[in-house]
Scaffold this active site. Structure first.
Site, short mmCIF file in Angstrom:
data_model
loop_
_atom_site.label_atom_id
_atom_site.label_comp_id
_atom_site.label_asym_id
_atom_site.label_seq_id
_atom_site.Cartn_x
_atom_site.Cartn_y
_atom_site.Cartn_z
N HIS A 1 0.73 -1.21 0.00
CA HIS A 1 -0.03 0.13 -0.08
C HIS A 1 0.98 1.43 -0.09
CE1 HIS A 1 -3.52 -2.65 1.07
NE2 HIS A 1 -4.19 -1.44 0.57
N LYS B 1 -0.64 4.84 4.67
CA LYS B 1 -1.70 4.12 5.16
C LYS B 1 -1.06 3.73 6.75
CE LYS B 1 -4.07 -0.33 4.68
NZ LYS B 1 -5.36 0.21 5.21
N THR C 1 -7.76 -5.56 4.63
CA THR C 1 -7.95 -6.70 3.33
C THR C 1 -7.24 -7.84 3.58
OG1 THR C 1 -8.69 -5.07 1.87
CG2 THR C 1 -7.99 -6.85 0.71
#
Length: 234
Positions: free
Chosen positions: A132, A136, A143
């Site tokens: 990511h 983040k 997920t």
């Protein structure tokens, strides 16, 4: 539909644009320092904030009788508390670790593969990787945790770890690279071959569209839901 946006970062702004394009109205755009003024006007709230704000945001919605859709990750130690509050207030609450249609189909594929590979656990060792953007805050991603839980539910694995994995643990490697919306892969490795399934997000559009669709879906409903309900994948 009148929407309260709880969290007005990059995702919140994409959600706002898509919601307006679909004919909806934004009645509240709340950043961390703002109040909940305007929440009472909302038909539904969409929470894409930060882990430390999620419980406050969801609680405020449920206490005011506003259906709430949350895509914030990193706060799930309080998930049971929020579902209990939803039931107490006879409200509507939908949490999704990922609102992308493709990712939710990927969840189903992951479950199916885990059931199949459980018969060959002596041959294949499972591991995961998620990548990511550097903004983040939680690691591993919600997920990735959902994918790991899917494997655990259909195999002899008992937990996941970011460290060195024991035989009954799934190793998740989390990477943070500039401008990566989200990549998730599940890998089964043996001495002779390697099986991998992967989902790569090109941008935030899919996540935002899914959140708006979920908000449209939850209007008039009571209970605790997930994207499986929205997409009729159960």
């Amino acid at each position: 539909m009148k929407i309260a946006l709880l969290g007005y970062g990059k995702m919140g702004k994409v959600i706002e644009r898509i919601a307006l394009e679909r004919g909806h109205e934004i009645v509240l755009k709340k950043s961390s320092s703002d109040t909940f003024d305007g929440l009472e006007k909302a038909d539904v709230a969409i929470d894409f904030s930060i882990p430390t704000a999620a419980v406050i945001n969801i609680s405020a919605c449920l206490n005011q009788g506003v259906p709430v859709v949350s895509g914030t990750t990193g706060w799930l130690e309080n998930y049971d508390e929020m579902t209990a509050l939803c039931q107490e207030k006879k409200g509507a609450f939908l949490y999704g670790s990922n609102f992308s249609l493709g990712v939710n189909l990927f969840f189903e594929l992951n479950d199916f593969l885990a059931k199949m590979m459980a018969k060959f656990s002596a041959v294949y060792k499972v591991s995961m990787e998620e990548i990511h953007h550097t903004q983040k805050l939680d690691s591993p991603s919600g997920t990735a945790i959902s994918l790991a839980k899917g494997i655990i539910a259909h195999s002899e694995y008992q937990s996941w770890t970011e460290g060195k994995a024991a035989d009954n643990q799934i190793h998740i490697e989390a990477k943070r690279i500039e401008n990566v919306p989200g990549t998730h892969s599940v890998q089964y490795s043996s001495d002779v071959d390697f099986i991998e399934i992967k989902h790569v997000a090109h941008n935030r559009e899919g996540f935002a569209m899914g959140a708006v669709v979920a908000a449209e879906w939850i209007i008039g409903k009571k209970g605790v839901f997930s994207m499986k309900d929205v997409l009729d994948l159960k």
